[in-house]
Scaffold this motif. Structure first.
Motif, PDB file in Angstrom:
ATOM      1  N   ILE A  33       0.849  -1.200   0.000  1.00 51.58           N
ATOM      2  CA  ILE A  33       0.000   0.000   0.000  1.00 51.58           C
ATOM      3  C   ILE A  33       0.884   1.249   0.000  1.00 51.58           C
ATOM      4  O   ILE A  33       0.663   2.189  -0.769  1.00 51.58           O
ATOM      5  N   THR A  60       0.962   3.955  -3.067  1.00 56.63           N
ATOM      6  CA  THR A  60       0.490   5.323  -2.856  1.00 56.63           C
ATOM      7  C   THR A  60       1.608   6.345  -2.974  1.00 56.63           C
ATOM      8  O   THR A  60       1.355   7.480  -3.347  1.00 56.63           O
ATOM      9  N   PHE A  64      -3.724   0.383  -8.194  1.00 53.33           N
ATOM     10  CA  PHE A  64      -4.724   0.769  -7.198  1.00 53.33           C
ATOM     11  C   PHE A  64      -5.515  -0.451  -6.746  1.00 53.33           C
ATOM     12  O   PHE A  64      -5.763  -0.638  -5.557  1.00 53.33           O
ATOM     13  N   ALA A  87      -3.355  -2.476  -4.465  1.00 53.19           N
ATOM     14  CA  ALA A  87      -3.274  -1.915  -3.115  1.00 53.19           C
ATOM     15  C   ALA A  87      -4.566  -2.175  -2.350  1.00 53.19           C
ATOM     16  O   ALA A  87      -4.545  -2.445  -1.148  1.00 53.19           O
ATOM     17  N   ASN A  88      -5.689  -2.101  -3.072  1.00 50.49           N
ATOM     18  CA  ASN A  88      -6.963  -2.415  -2.414  1.00 50.49           C
ATOM     19  C   ASN A  88      -7.042  -3.875  -2.019  1.00 50.49           C
ATOM     20  O   ASN A  88      -7.638  -4.212  -0.995  1.00 50.49           O
ATOM     21  N   LEU A 142      -5.257  -4.180   1.150  1.00 46.79           N
ATOM     22  CA  LEU A 142      -6.080  -3.672   2.251  1.00 46.79           C
ATOM     23  C   LEU A 142      -7.068  -4.748   2.715  1.00 46.79           C
ATOM     24  O   LEU A 142      -7.207  -5.025   3.910  1.00 46.79           O
ATOM     25  N   ARG A 152     -11.554   6.737 -14.421  1.00 48.69           N
ATOM     26  CA  ARG A 152     -11.393   6.818 -12.961  1.00 48.69           C
ATOM     27  C   ARG A 152     -12.669   6.349 -12.259  1.00 48.69           C
ATOM     28  O   ARG A 152     -12.608   5.657 -11.252  1.00 48.69           O
ATOM     29  N   CYS A 165     -12.960   2.629 -12.250  1.00 48.57           N
ATOM     30  CA  CYS A 165     -12.009   2.038 -11.304  1.00 48.57           C
ATOM     31  C   CYS A 165     -12.542   2.129  -9.877  1.00 48.57           C
ATOM     32  O   CYS A 165     -12.473   1.157  -9.121  1.00 48.57           O
ATOM     33  N   ILE A 166     -13.082   3.288  -9.533  1.00 42.58           N
ATOM     34  CA  ILE A 166     -13.634   3.438  -8.179  1.00 42.58           C
ATOM     35  C   ILE A 166     -14.817   2.499  -7.989  1.00 42.58           C
ATOM     36  O   ILE A 166     -14.976   1.872  -6.936  1.00 42.58           O
ATOM     37  N   VAL A 188     -13.749  -0.885  -7.184  1.00 41.82           N
ATOM     38  CA  VAL A 188     -13.289  -1.035  -5.805  1.00 41.82           C
ATOM     39  C   VAL A 188     -14.474  -1.062  -4.837  1.00 41.82           C
ATOM     40  O   VAL A 188     -14.445  -1.775  -3.833  1.00 41.82           O
TER      41      VAL A 188
END
Ligand SMILES: *[C@@H]1O[C@H](CO)[C@@H](O)[C@H](O)[C@H]1NC(C)=O
Length: 325
Positions: free
Chosen positions: A46, A50, A61, A64-65, A68, A138, A141-142, A145
């Motif tokens: 992460i 970042t 991303f 990294a998620n 998490l 974007r 992508c969000i 997630v």
């Protein structure tokens, strides 16, 4: 008559990973080290993603998620398990038990859907490379997630809804190191046949369908990669192999213990270690060691931290550990 509906059990007793007293300190040591490695490895991913602007792409991303969620998957039960290695009576309150059921299905369900999201990202990148930037905006992508968390939440709420009102009045020993749904429903003093079927249908179909979705998307990707024969396919193939390994190791145990949930409980216990401990530790190992960009970003991070700050000794040892692997 209504009185019989009361729950009399206020706490459950976890039998833990092993009943042997001599093994407990040994298991405590092993699992503490594994848990520490999970936390360090995933936080490092992460931090790397970042802090390095070269890695500010959708693929990283999502990675990294995933780290998490891995930390979450590893943390809902492992600290309790570690503490339990040191005590004789491993009791857990009724509410904490329900909380563990809630979180295991939230995080594990979320992780499954996030793996599907990552497969979709791979699919677009490899099979529709010219449209990648327009398709993967974007916003998309969000969304990729957020969907895992929403689906995980709906899934876990639906599971808990059928369990929370079950009457518990007699036996309260859960033969595992955390409260897992099939084990807990088995203890209810009512006929749980229908509820067991519901759980199999819900969890089983959920994991089975995400798994099939992944198999289909990876098959399509692999066929596409085979038809192209450029140098970039070698890289794609190594990423895919890493990804498929994670998927198999995560889904195999989950599907096995939920689609055939009433088989052997000691098998389930070992399988649970797989998806709560081994998958979270494998992700950082597989992704950082097979990925050149990730390694480059980590050495940049390393030189940055070595120049400044008192934490440098700790960081240096972490990097040393990763690099000697
Ligand atoms: C998760 O993904 C979102 C959306 O791409 C990103 O903004 C965020 O930084 C990621 N989370 C982590 C922990 O990297």
């Amino acid at each position: 008559m209504n009185e019989t509906n009361h729950s009399l059990v206020t706490e459950f007793v976890l039998l833990g990973l092993s009943s042997s007293q001599e093994l407990q300190p040994f298991l405590f040591l092993i699992f503490s080290l594994l848990y520490l490695a999970i936390l360090l490895g995933n936080f490092l991913i992460i931090l790397t993603v970042t802090s390095d602007s070269c890695l500010h792409t959708h693929m990283y991303f999502l990675l990294a998620n995933l780290s998490l969620i891995d930390i979450c998957v590893a943390s809902f039960a492992t600290p309790q398990m570690l503490a339990d290695f040191l005590v004789e009576c491993k009791s857990i309150s009724f509410e904490a038990c329900l909380a563990q059921i809630f979180f295991v299905h939230l995080f594990a369900g979320g992780e499954m859907v996030l793996l599907v999201s990552m497969a979709y990202d791979h699919y677009v990148a490899i099979c529709k490379p010219l449209h990648y930037t327009t398709i993967m905006s974007r916003r998309v992508c969000i969304t990729l997630v957020l969907i895992p968390w929403c689906v995980g939440f709906i899934h876990t709420t639906s599971q808990l809804a059928v369990t929370v009102n079950l009457p518990f009045c007699g036996p309260n020993q859960v033969d595992s190191f955390f409260c897992d749904l099939p084990l807990v429903t088995k203890l209810a003093c009512t006929d749980t046949y229908v509820i067991s079927l519901l759980i199999v249908a819900d969890s089983g179909l959920f994991s089975l369908s995400s798994f099939l979705l992944l198999v289909v998307s990876y098959t399509v990707i692999l066929i596409t990669v085979r038809n192209h024969s450029s140098s970039s396919t070698a890289k794609a193939r190594s990423t895919l192999t890493a990804h498929i390994t994670v998927v198999l190791l995560f889904f195999g145990p989950c599907i096995f213990s939920y689609v055939w949930p009433f088989s052997g409980y000691s098998v389930d216990k070992v399988l649970a270690v797989f998806y709560t401990i081994f998958t979270p530790i494998l992700n950082p190992v597989i992704y950082t060691l097979s990925n050149k960009e990730m390694k480059a970003a980590m050495s940049k991070l390393k030189s940055h931290y070595l120049k400044s700050g008192p934490v440098s000794a700790v960081i240096r040892n972490v990097f040393f550990f990763l690099e000697t692997k």
